[in-house]
Design an enzyme around this catalytic site. Structure first.
Site, PDB file in Angstrom:
ATOM      1  CB  CYS A  67      -4.152   6.789  10.505  1.00  0.00           C
ATOM      2  SG  CYS A  67      -4.786   5.428   9.535  1.00  0.00           S
TER       3      CYS A  67
ATOM      4  CE  LYS B 154      -2.436   2.475   3.711  1.00  0.00           C
ATOM      5  NZ  LYS B 154      -1.386   3.262   4.222  1.00  0.00           N
ATOM      6  CG  ASN B 155       2.136   2.943   3.536  1.00  0.00           C
ATOM      7  OD1 ASN B 155       1.004   3.327   3.231  1.00  0.00           O
ATOM      8  ND2 ASN B 155       2.496   2.695   4.779  1.00  0.00           N
TER       9      ASN B 155
ATOM     10  CG  ASP C 141       8.487  20.050  10.143  1.00  0.00           C
ATOM     11  OD1 ASP C 141       7.698  19.093  10.295  1.00  0.00           O
ATOM     12  OD2 ASP C 141       9.627  20.072  10.653  1.00  0.00           O
TER      13      ASP C 141
ATOM     14  NE  ARG D 269       0.406  10.867  10.065  1.00  0.00           N
ATOM     15  CZ  ARG D 269      -0.018   9.839   9.327  1.00  0.00           C
ATOM     16  NH1 ARG D 269      -1.242   9.392   9.450  1.00  0.00           N
ATOM     17  NH2 ARG D 269       0.792   9.262   8.462  1.00  0.00           N
TER      18      ARG D 269
ATOM     19  NE  ARG E  12      -7.550   5.332   4.934  1.00  0.00           N
ATOM     20  CZ  ARG E  12      -7.428   6.611   5.220  1.00  0.00           C
ATOM     21  NH1 ARG E  12      -8.117   7.127   6.204  1.00  0.00           N
ATOM     22  NH2 ARG E  12      -6.610   7.363   4.527  1.00  0.00           N
TER      23      ARG E  12
HETATM   24  C1  EPZ Z   1       4.388   6.830   6.596  1.00  0.00           C
HETATM   25  O1  EPZ Z   1       3.769   7.996   7.125  1.00  0.00           O
HETATM   26  C2  EPZ Z   1       3.299   5.791   6.464  1.00  0.00           C
HETATM   27  N1  EPZ Z   1       2.248   6.311   5.596  1.00  0.00           N
HETATM   28  C3  EPZ Z   1       2.735   5.440   7.840  1.00  0.00           C
HETATM   29  O2  EPZ Z   1       1.882   4.326   7.659  1.00  0.00           O
HETATM   30  C4  EPZ Z   1       3.860   5.054   8.796  1.00  0.00           C
HETATM   31  O3  EPZ Z   1       3.347   4.916  10.111  1.00  0.00           O
HETATM   32  C5  EPZ Z   1       4.984   6.082   8.803  1.00  0.00           C
HETATM   33  O4  EPZ Z   1       5.425   6.363   7.442  1.00  0.00           O
HETATM   34  C6  EPZ Z   1       6.202   5.654   9.598  1.00  0.00           C
HETATM   35  O5  EPZ Z   1       6.722   4.458   9.083  1.00  0.00           O
HETATM   36  C7  EPZ Z   1       2.381   6.290   4.280  1.00  0.00           C
HETATM   37  O6  EPZ Z   1       3.385   5.818   3.747  1.00  0.00           O
HETATM   38  C8  EPZ Z   1       1.259   6.802   3.464  1.00  0.00           C
HETATM   39  P1  EPZ Z   1       6.900   9.856   8.576  1.00  0.00           P
HETATM   40  P2  EPZ Z   1       4.531   9.392   7.080  1.00  0.00           P
HETATM   41  O7  EPZ Z   1       7.019  11.121   7.812  1.00  0.00           O
HETATM   42  O8  EPZ Z   1       5.378   9.441   5.877  1.00  0.00           O
HETATM   43  C9  EPZ Z   1       7.784  13.143  11.974  1.00  0.00           C
HETATM   44  C10 EPZ Z   1      -0.060   3.014   7.782  1.00  0.00           C
HETATM   45  O9  EPZ Z   1      -0.595   2.496   8.806  1.00  0.00           O
HETATM   46  N2  EPZ Z   1       7.733  14.126  10.867  1.00  0.00           N
HETATM   47  O10 EPZ Z   1       7.917   8.799   8.377  1.00  0.00           O
HETATM   48  O11 EPZ Z   1       3.521  10.459   7.262  1.00  0.00           O
HETATM   49  C11 EPZ Z   1       6.406  12.577  12.288  1.00  0.00           C
HETATM   50  O12 EPZ Z   1       5.690  13.424  13.164  1.00  0.00           O
HETATM   51  C12 EPZ Z   1       0.471   4.428   7.830  1.00  0.00           C
HETATM   52  O13 EPZ Z   1       0.043   2.430   6.697  1.00  0.00           O
HETATM   53  C13 EPZ Z   1       8.102  15.430  11.119  1.00  0.00           C
HETATM   54  O14 EPZ Z   1       8.450  15.807  12.250  1.00  0.00           O
HETATM   55  O15 EPZ Z   1       5.446   9.257   8.367  1.00  0.00           O
HETATM   56  C14 EPZ Z   1       6.741  11.221  12.876  1.00  0.00           C
HETATM   57  O16 EPZ Z   1       7.030  11.357  14.245  1.00  0.00           O
HETATM   58  C15 EPZ Z   1       0.028   5.157   9.057  1.00  0.00           C
HETATM   59  N3  EPZ Z   1       8.033  16.349  10.085  1.00  0.00           N
HETATM   60  C16 EPZ Z   1       8.025  10.830  12.138  1.00  0.00           C
HETATM   61  O17 EPZ Z   1       8.531  12.018  11.546  1.00  0.00           O
HETATM   62  C17 EPZ Z   1       7.656  15.987   8.828  1.00  0.00           C
HETATM   63  O18 EPZ Z   1       7.629  16.850   7.932  1.00  0.00           O
HETATM   64  C18 EPZ Z   1       7.852   9.783  11.033  1.00  0.00           C
HETATM   65  O19 EPZ Z   1       6.844  10.216  10.128  1.00  0.00           O
HETATM   66  C19 EPZ Z   1       7.294  14.647   8.580  1.00  0.00           C
HETATM   67  C20 EPZ Z   1       7.346  13.733   9.631  1.00  0.00           C
END
Ligand code: EPZ
Length: 420
Positions: free
Chosen positions: A118, A23-24, A126, A123, A397
């Site tokens: 979700c 999916k991702n 930045d 989230r 989803r």
């Molecule tokens: C991806 O989300 C996945 N979603 C999520 O899967 C998954 O939980 C996550 O990666 C972590 O592996 C998709 O791929 C669509 P991140 P993403 O940016 O990209 C912080 C599922 O269940 N952060 O890696 O949004 C953030 O707050 C879903 O399939 C910043 O601070 O996650 C978090 O603590 C849910 N600033 C950490 O980084 C930013 O600009 C990791 O988030 C972006 C993120």
């Protein structure tokens, strides 16, 4: 009508189940097709709601999308008509943020509403913004819409303060057609990062180092198209492995890349599950006599946060005490109140869940998000009696045709409809 998944627990599972495309990876690769001035054939697409939503968005942007069969599409983005993503669709899913990088890269501007998806804590985006700005774009957020624009995107070095899957992919998308070389430092290394890079390269891009901390992208003037097959879903595979461990029995999970599962495999073995790896499948044998362990979620190759709820469901049913630390998201334990309704013994202390294994009983519960829903399926299959899971649309989803596939290994599960 109220839709629910009804599970009668306590049955051991036997047989084979195949994992669908990731999916991702799909929700990033499909928007990435907007960068290509030609036809992309994308195979092994999972038939899930989030994928259908992102395809609808591409069509509204002017791409033509044709289904060749249930899991293969051809996307032709040679005649895009707008850089403005349809707001009501984009706000429904997190991955719509990939339209920012893809449209910025292809059309030099994008307007996309802030992503939904979700909800487990803040989230932010930045780091995505930081990347686009470093490449010469302006980024402004007004009334829930992100506006970004560049005269000419130019490659540069971008250090990600936090390891972010989304920011790593979005910067790759913006960089493939940019002028010069972009270097992403402290990049995420998840299997779907490598998959997106492989897709882009198959279409004519020049991306090196995906899967390591440093990704180097040399901009190319144009991408012409090609054929690509999406990798199997690491999280779906892990969900099935945890389900088989919790319910007991012997299940062969097929269409898997075993190295993607190393971190889960070693935890399951530590707990007493018998795990056998083959080239592209993994056999799980469990006699139900398992012991607790400790788990800490981390970016890949650590234990995935997207398997944390399913792991907690398993640990609530095994002997002894366990701890689970959530290190990626601020607030990904909301679903635990549903497990408590099923008799689980869990206390939460900040980002740690302390679990004492016990026997779960069936109950009426609600899926609060996608992986929370998967955790409740696992708990329901291991519990005594009947569990009814409300809001199964969250599960749809990310898991295709879930009840039919789970029935094939012996889960007693059906979708029921009740009057409101
Ligand atoms: C991806 O989300 C996945 N979603 C999520 O899967 C998954 O939980 C996550 O990666 C972590 O592996 C998709 O791929 C669509 P991140 P993403 O940016 O990209 C912080 C599922 O269940 N952060 O890696 O949004 C953030 O707050 C879903 O399939 C910043 O601070 O996650 C978090 O603590 C849910 N600033 C950490 O980084 C930013 O600009 C990791 O988030 C972006 C993120």
């Amino acid at each position: 009508m109220l839709e629910k998944l009804k599970i009668t627990g306590g049955k051991q599972l036997f047989g084979e189940i195949a994992v669908c495309g990731a999916k991702n990876a799909a929700v990033a690769i499909i928007p990435a097709a907007l960068l290509v001035n030609g036809v992309c054939r994308i195979e092994n697409i999972p038939d899930i709601k989030d994928v259908r939503l992102i395809i609808d968005m591409l069509v509204r942007l002017g791409a033509s999308v044709t289904y060749v069969d249930d899991t293969t599409i051809e996307v032709n983005s040679s005649k895009l008509k707008t850089h403005i993503a349809p707001m009501e669709l984009a706000s429904r899913m997190r991955a719509s943020y990939y339209l920012l990088g893809a449209l910025l890269g292809r059309m030099n501007r994008a307007e996309v509403s802030l992503p939904g998806g979700c909800n487990f804590g803040t989230r932010p985006i930045d780091l995505h913004e930081k990347g686009f700005r470093a490449m010469g774009a302006t980024v402004e957020i007004k009334d829930g819409i992100v506006y970004t624009e560049a005269q000419q995107l130019t490659g540069t070095t971008i250090y990600l303060d936090t390891v972010s899957v989304g920011a790593t992919i979005n910067i790759m998308l913006a960089a493939v057609l940019a002028k010069g070389r972009t270097v992403i430092e402290n990049a995420a290394k998840e299997p779907h990062i490598v998959d997106v890079a492989n897709f882009l390269n198959a279409m004519g891009a020049n991306v090196r180092g995906a899967g390591t901390d440093v990704i180097r992208i040399n901009g190319v003037p144009e991408m012409k198209g090609g054929t690509y097959s999406i990798i199997p879903d690491q999280i779906e595979a892990g969900t099935f492995m945890l389900l088989a461990a919790a319910a007991g029995g012997e299940v062969l999970v097929r269409n898997i890349i075993p190295t993607h599962m190393n971190c889960l495999t070693s935890k399951l073995e530590e707990m007493g599950v018998n795990v056998t790896e083959y080239d592209d499948s993994i056999r799980i044998e469990s006699d139900g006599n398992l012991k607790g362990t400790s788990v800490r979620t981390m970016p890949y190759p650590g234990f995935p946060t997207d398997l944390q709820p399913q792991m907690v469901a398993l640990l609530s049913t095994v002997g002894g005490k366990s701890t689970v630390d959530e290190n990626v998201w601020d607030n990904r334990f909301q679903y635990i109140s549903e497990l408590l309704n099923m008799g689980a013994d869990i206390t939460i202390n900040g980002r740690r869940a302390n679990i004492s294994g016990t026997t779960l009983h069936g109950a009426e519960v609600t899926a609060t998000d996608l992986r929370a829903g998967a955790a409740l399926i696992i708990a329901g299959a291991a519990a005594e009696g009947v569990t009814e899971i409300a809001s199964p649309h969250y599960i749809d989803r990310g898991y295709s045709d879930i009840e039919r596939r789970l029935r094939s290994i012996g889960v007693k599960i059906e979708r029921i409809f009740e009057a409101d």
